[in-house]
Design a protein around this motif. Structure first.
Motif, PDB file in Angstrom:
ATOM      1  N   ILE A 278       3.970  -1.373   1.229  1.00 32.56           N
ATOM      2  CA  ILE A 278       5.769  -1.554   0.433  1.00 32.56           C
ATOM      3  C   ILE A 278       5.858  -1.222  -1.041  1.00 32.56           C
ATOM      4  O   ILE A 278       6.044  -0.213  -0.976  1.00 32.56           O
ATOM      5  CB  ILE A 278       6.102  -2.350   1.256  1.00 32.56           C
ATOM      6  CG1 ILE A 278       6.137  -2.071   2.803  1.00 32.56           C
ATOM      7  CG2 ILE A 278       7.707  -1.882   0.521  1.00 32.56           C
ATOM      8  CD1 ILE A 278       7.206  -3.409   3.942  1.00 32.56           C
ATOM      9  N   SER A 279       5.580  -2.441  -1.094  1.00 39.62           N
ATOM     10  CA  SER A 279       5.664  -2.236  -2.703  1.00 39.62           C
ATOM     11  C   SER A 279       5.091  -0.974  -3.696  1.00 39.62           C
ATOM     12  O   SER A 279       5.454  -0.090  -4.366  1.00 39.62           O
ATOM     13  CB  SER A 279       4.709  -3.104  -4.166  1.00 39.62           C
ATOM     14  OG  SER A 279       5.471  -3.252  -5.165  1.00 39.62           O
ATOM     15  N   ASN A 280       3.715  -0.640  -2.848  1.00 38.40           N
ATOM     16  CA  ASN A 280       3.259   0.926  -3.399  1.00 38.40           C
ATOM     17  C   ASN A 280       3.980   2.383  -3.104  1.00 38.40           C
ATOM     18  O   ASN A 280       4.257   3.216  -4.571  1.00 38.40           O
ATOM     19  CB  ASN A 280       1.931   1.108  -2.754  1.00 38.40           C
ATOM     20  CG  ASN A 280       0.766   2.150  -3.639  1.00 38.40           C
ATOM     21  OD1 ASN A 280       0.808   3.355  -2.462  1.00 38.40           O
ATOM     22  ND2 ASN A 280       0.497   2.128  -4.577  1.00 38.40           N
ATOM     23  N   GLU A 281       4.656   1.860  -1.474  1.00 39.63           N
ATOM     24  CA  GLU A 281       5.503   3.369  -1.924  1.00 39.63           C
ATOM     25  C   GLU A 281       6.397   3.267  -2.507  1.00 39.63           C
ATOM     26  O   GLU A 281       7.034   4.185  -2.833  1.00 39.63           O
ATOM     27  CB  GLU A 281       5.817   2.674  -0.133  1.00 39.63           C
ATOM     28  CG  GLU A 281       4.422   3.087   1.238  1.00 39.63           C
ATOM     29  CD  GLU A 281       4.292   4.570   1.290  1.00 39.63           C
ATOM     30  OE1 GLU A 281       5.036   5.372   0.986  1.00 39.63           O
ATOM     31  OE2 GLU A 281       2.841   4.766   1.101  1.00 39.63           O
ATOM     32  N   LEU A 282       6.737   2.233  -2.932  1.00 39.43           N
ATOM     33  CA  LEU A 282       8.341   2.032  -3.891  1.00 39.43           C
ATOM     34  C   LEU A 282       8.365   2.315  -4.882  1.00 39.43           C
ATOM     35  O   LEU A 282       8.969   1.847  -5.704  1.00 39.43           O
ATOM     36  CB  LEU A 282       8.752   0.678  -3.433  1.00 39.43           C
ATOM     37  CG  LEU A 282       9.688  -0.233  -2.426  1.00 39.43           C
ATOM     38  CD1 LEU A 282       9.591  -1.699  -2.403  1.00 39.43           C
ATOM     39  CD2 LEU A 282      10.531   1.187  -1.342  1.00 39.43           C
ATOM     40  N   GLY A 283       6.490   2.612  -5.383  1.00 37.75           N
ATOM     41  CA  GLY A 283       6.063   3.131  -6.839  1.00 37.75           C
ATOM     42  C   GLY A 283       6.396   1.900  -7.637  1.00 37.75           C
ATOM     43  O   GLY A 283       6.271   2.057  -8.995  1.00 37.75           O
ATOM     44  N   MET A 284       6.138   0.918  -7.156  1.00 39.49           N
ATOM     45  CA  MET A 284       5.762  -0.922  -8.188  1.00 39.49           C
ATOM     46  C   MET A 284       4.636  -0.815  -8.285  1.00 39.49           C
ATOM     47  O   MET A 284       4.899  -1.372  -9.544  1.00 39.49           O
ATOM     48  CB  MET A 284       6.841  -1.843  -7.579  1.00 39.49           C
ATOM     49  CG  MET A 284       7.490  -1.681  -6.856  1.00 39.49           C
ATOM     50  SD  MET A 284       9.065  -1.284  -8.072  1.00 39.49           S
ATOM     51  CE  MET A 284       9.508  -2.868  -8.924  1.00 39.49           C
ATOM     52  N   LEU A 285       3.650  -1.237  -6.972  1.00 42.14           N
ATOM     53  CA  LEU A 285       2.224  -1.429  -7.422  1.00 42.14           C
ATOM     54  C   LEU A 285       1.405  -0.515  -7.651  1.00 42.14           C
ATOM     55  O   LEU A 285       1.039   0.388  -6.338  1.00 42.14           O
ATOM     56  CB  LEU A 285       1.764  -2.520  -6.186  1.00 42.14           C
ATOM     57  CG  LEU A 285       0.692  -3.145  -6.341  1.00 42.14           C
ATOM     58  CD1 LEU A 285       0.146  -4.116  -6.912  1.00 42.14           C
ATOM     59  CD2 LEU A 285       0.093  -3.814  -4.584  1.00 42.14           C
ATOM     60  N   ASP A 286       0.249  -0.776  -8.908  1.00 42.59           N
ATOM     61  CA  ASP A 286      -1.021  -0.061  -8.187  1.00 42.59           C
ATOM     62  C   ASP A 286      -1.637   0.753  -7.179  1.00 42.59           C
ATOM     63  O   ASP A 286      -1.869  -0.630  -6.827  1.00 42.59           O
ATOM     64  CB  ASP A 286      -1.603  -0.040  -9.910  1.00 42.59           C
ATOM     65  CG  ASP A 286      -2.234   1.013 -10.239  1.00 42.59           C
ATOM     66  OD1 ASP A 286      -1.707   2.157 -10.718  1.00 42.59           O
ATOM     67  OD2 ASP A 286      -3.477   1.206  -9.875  1.00 42.59           O
ATOM     68  N   LYS A 287      -2.179   1.931  -7.387  1.00 40.67           N
ATOM     69  CA  LYS A 287      -2.859   2.381  -5.969  1.00 40.67           C
ATOM     70  C   LYS A 287      -4.378   1.040  -6.628  1.00 40.67           C
ATOM     71  O   LYS A 287      -4.692   0.244  -4.928  1.00 40.67           O
ATOM     72  CB  LYS A 287      -3.537   3.210  -6.283  1.00 40.67           C
ATOM     73  CG  LYS A 287      -4.538   3.094  -4.047  1.00 40.67           C
ATOM     74  CD  LYS A 287      -3.940   4.419  -3.343  1.00 40.67           C
ATOM     75  CE  LYS A 287      -4.514   3.783  -2.039  1.00 40.67           C
ATOM     76  NZ  LYS A 287      -3.947   4.547  -1.025  1.00 40.67           N
ATOM     77  N   ASN A 288      -4.148   0.940  -7.354  1.00 35.88           N
ATOM     78  CA  ASN A 288      -5.964  -0.126  -7.884  1.00 35.88           C
ATOM     79  C   ASN A 288      -5.859  -1.336  -7.167  1.00 35.88           C
ATOM     80  O   ASN A 288      -6.547  -2.129  -7.059  1.00 35.88           O
ATOM     81  CB  ASN A 288      -6.006   0.395  -9.429  1.00 35.88           C
ATOM     82  CG  ASN A 288      -7.115   1.841  -9.543  1.00 35.88           C
ATOM     83  OD1 ASN A 288      -7.298   2.622  -8.534  1.00 35.88           O
ATOM     84  ND2 ASN A 288      -6.595   1.953 -10.569  1.00 35.88           N
ATOM     85  N   GLU A 289      -4.641  -2.284  -7.506  1.00 39.04           N
ATOM     86  CA  GLU A 289      -4.143  -3.423  -7.175  1.00 39.04           C
ATOM     87  C   GLU A 289      -4.452  -2.962  -6.071  1.00 39.04           C
ATOM     88  O   GLU A 289      -5.088  -4.769  -4.813  1.00 39.04           O
ATOM     89  CB  GLU A 289      -2.797  -3.297  -7.926  1.00 39.04           C
ATOM     90  CG  GLU A 289      -2.911  -3.600  -9.109  1.00 39.04           C
ATOM     91  CD  GLU A 289      -3.834  -4.722 -10.216  1.00 39.04           C
ATOM     92  OE1 GLU A 289      -4.280  -4.310 -10.314  1.00 39.04           O
ATOM     93  OE2 GLU A 289      -3.100  -5.511 -10.585  1.00 39.04           O
ATOM     94  N   LEU A 290      -3.783  -2.626  -4.867  1.00 39.73           N
ATOM     95  CA  LEU A 290      -3.743  -2.202  -3.654  1.00 39.73           C
ATOM     96  C   LEU A 290      -5.211  -2.415  -2.366  1.00 39.73           C
ATOM     97  O   LEU A 290      -5.790  -3.622  -2.239  1.00 39.73           O
ATOM     98  CB  LEU A 290      -3.225  -1.449  -2.847  1.00 39.73           C
ATOM     99  CG  LEU A 290      -3.461  -1.324  -1.523  1.00 39.73           C
ATOM    100  CD1 LEU A 290      -2.160  -2.180  -0.796  1.00 39.73           C
ATOM    101  CD2 LEU A 290      -2.088   0.185  -1.386  1.00 39.73           C
ATOM    102  N   ILE A 291      -5.783  -2.065  -3.300  1.00 36.81           N
ATOM    103  CA  ILE A 291      -7.417  -1.777  -2.985  1.00 36.81           C
ATOM    104  C   ILE A 291      -7.984  -2.762  -3.666  1.00 36.81           C
ATOM    105  O   ILE A 291      -9.181  -3.492  -2.787  1.00 36.81           O
ATOM    106  CB  ILE A 291      -8.506  -0.342  -3.589  1.00 36.81           C
ATOM    107  CG1 ILE A 291      -7.997   0.650  -2.970  1.00 36.81           C
ATOM    108  CG2 ILE A 291     -10.137  -0.274  -3.387  1.00 36.81           C
ATOM    109  CD1 ILE A 291      -8.249   2.050  -3.831  1.00 36.81           C
ATOM    110  N   ARG A 292      -8.363  -3.424  -5.113  1.00 32.25           N
ATOM    111  CA  ARG A 292      -8.130  -4.786  -5.219  1.00 32.25           C
ATOM    112  C   ARG A 292      -8.435  -5.987  -4.277  1.00 32.25           C
ATOM    113  O   ARG A 292      -9.034  -7.050  -3.862  1.00 32.25           O
ATOM    114  CB  ARG A 292      -8.240  -5.967  -6.061  1.00 32.25           C
ATOM    115  CG  ARG A 292      -8.644  -4.646  -7.580  1.00 32.25           C
ATOM    116  CD  ARG A 292      -7.665  -5.589  -9.219  1.00 32.25           C
ATOM    117  NE  ARG A 292      -8.838  -6.918  -9.538  1.00 32.25           N
ATOM    118  CZ  ARG A 292      -8.010  -7.347  -9.993  1.00 32.25           C
ATOM    119  NH1 ARG A 292      -6.575  -6.997 -11.085  1.00 32.25           N
ATOM    120  NH2 ARG A 292      -8.292  -8.201 -10.883  1.00 32.25           N
ATOM    121  N   LEU A 293      -7.160  -6.139  -3.673  1.00 30.18           N
ATOM    122  CA  LEU A 293      -6.332  -6.946  -3.118  1.00 30.18           C
ATOM    123  C   LEU A 293      -7.228  -7.064  -1.258  1.00 30.18           C
ATOM    124  O   LEU A 293      -8.076  -7.814  -0.538  1.00 30.18           O
ATOM    125  CB  LEU A 293      -4.729  -6.945  -2.474  1.00 30.18           C
ATOM    126  CG  LEU A 293      -4.063  -7.877  -1.669  1.00 30.18           C
ATOM    127  CD1 LEU A 293      -3.766  -9.357  -1.715  1.00 30.18           C
ATOM    128  CD2 LEU A 293      -2.577  -7.446  -1.640  1.00 30.18           C
TER     129      LEU A 293
END
Ligand code: NAD
Ligand code: GLY
Length: 359
Positions: A278-293
């Motif tokens: 959701i945060s990535n969709e809102l432009g807040m969280l970088d895609k790379n951070e999402l992948i790390r998680l």
């Protein structure tokens, strides 16, 4: 041994984290001023594994020890079981200054804490958590409760323990699933407040799964420190403490829609990923951070895909959850690994989009 202090004025207490601490419990309790008799509340599995070690430590320090046993399982977190324990405490002549020791996982900790908070208007509580989840989360911070019918944790109190003793050696007998459940909460701490802890998990996840004691001691103490800091700033959960609910908005909905067949840690793992998406969709969280998680969750033995359930039921379940505040869904969203914010502006349609189009 590592010590973490939970700073709450006159209700402050220490968390002791280390190996072989059960054997030192008698001495520690004498050091903080207890003597005479005490009561251990535990379940059959934990009693069989650790009851004798704890009892011997206490008796060799001169304590008279009574052990009360409750069956295993979430359903024991009930007013009925609490009522039985009040009877047994009365029969055993437990007094206002008789400490009650919770030896076990979060179920024993929450139930015993509730009984300690209410019996004779409060008797001293000692938490001796034996699951990773209980050591990093439920034994710290004073939330004690029983369930009310199917409603979780509805009847409870804030009642701080006098001491928490987390013996890392007890984690050796956990199943892989129980270990992963605790790891979900540890990953949560990394995301909400401590990028270095998150990196440590990325580097050491295999050692943790192999139950390396020194690595476990590190993650338990770092997690405990974060929880202690958050609780010290917002004991009653009016503000900052909300961040501990990261992953739990969607997580609780998954648990409830699956009729609790999906374990808590698994549900929180999906919840953390959903909030990150959701945060990535809102432009807040970088895609790379999402992948790390996603990678660390997968390596921890936790799911990265929404389990097979009726996804359309998740939104109504989220709306019914206690994390709704004044009609708005409250989400903890990561900005980056180590930094989150609380938002009440996430639309149900965005949640739906993320959950229904997961792949
Ligand atoms: P649990 O207490 O049900 O324990 C899981 C199982 O592990 C039990 O069968 C127990 O007998 C067994 N067990 C415990 N220690 C063991 C050991 N060392 N070796 C082998 N087996 C062991 O589950 P849990 O995950 O520890 O706790 C879940 C509960 O915690 C839930 O009721 C949840 O609501 C509560 N909780 C409370 C808080 C809080 O802040 N109070 C926070 C998170 C969770
Ligand atoms: N487990 C959430 C809290 O202690 O606030």
């Amino acid at each position: 041994m590592k010590k973490v202090r939970v700073k709450l004025g006159i209700n402050s207490y220490d968390i002791h984290i280390g190996r072989g601490l059960l054997r030192q419990t008698g001495r520690r309790l004498k050091e903080i001023g207890f003597s005479d008799k005490l009561v251990i509340i535990t379940d059959p599995t934990v009693r069989r594994l650790y009851g004798t070690t704890l009892k011997e430590s206490l008796t060799s320090s001169g304590f008279k020890v009574a052990i009360l046993e409750v069956a295993e399982g979430e359903e024991q977190k009930s007013l009925e079981t609490a009522g039985q324990l009040y009877h047994e405490l009365t029969d055993g002549y437990a007094e206002r200054n008789t400490p009650v020791l919770a030896l076990g996982g979060g179920v024993i900790g929450d139930l015993t804490g509730f009984v300690a908070a209410t019996y004779l208007r409060g008797v001293p509580l000692i938490q001796i958590p034996t699951t990773l989840l209980a050591q990093v989360d439920s034994s710290i911070g004073g939330k004690v409760a029983v369930n009310h019918g199917s409603l979780k944790n509805k009847i409870g109190a804030f009642y701080q323990p006098r001491l928490v003793i987390s013996d890392i050696t007890t984690l050796e007998t956990l199943t892989a699933g129980e270990l992963s459940d605790g790891l979900a909460e540890t990953i949560k701490y990394g995301v909400i407040r401590d990028e270095a802890l998150f990196s440590y998990l990325e580097e050491n996840i295999d050692r943790i799964k192999a139950l390396d004691e020194s690595t476990l001691e590190t993650i338990v103490s770092r997690s405990a420190k974060i929880k202690a800091e958050v609780v010290a700033k917002d004991e009653r959960d009016f503000g900052l403490r909300n961040i501990l609910n990261y992953g739990h908005t969607v997580g609780h909905a998954i648990e409830s829609v699956s009729d609790f067949k999906v374990r808590h840690g698994e549900a929180v793992a999906i919840g953390m990923l959903a909030a990150a998406r959701i945060s990535n969709e809102l432009g807040m969280l970088d895609k790379n951070e999402l992948i790390r998680l996603k990678n660390v969750i997968g390596r921890a033995g936790l799911p990265t895909e929404v389990p097979d359930l009726q996804r359309a039921r998740l939104i109504p379940a989220i709306k019914h959850d206690k994390k709704i505040f004044q009609g708005k869904i409250r989400f903890v969203l990561p900005k980056s690994i180590g930094d989150v914010f609380v938002s009440e502006e996430v639309s149900p349609s965005l949640i739906e989009q993320v959950l229904l189009n997961w792949n």
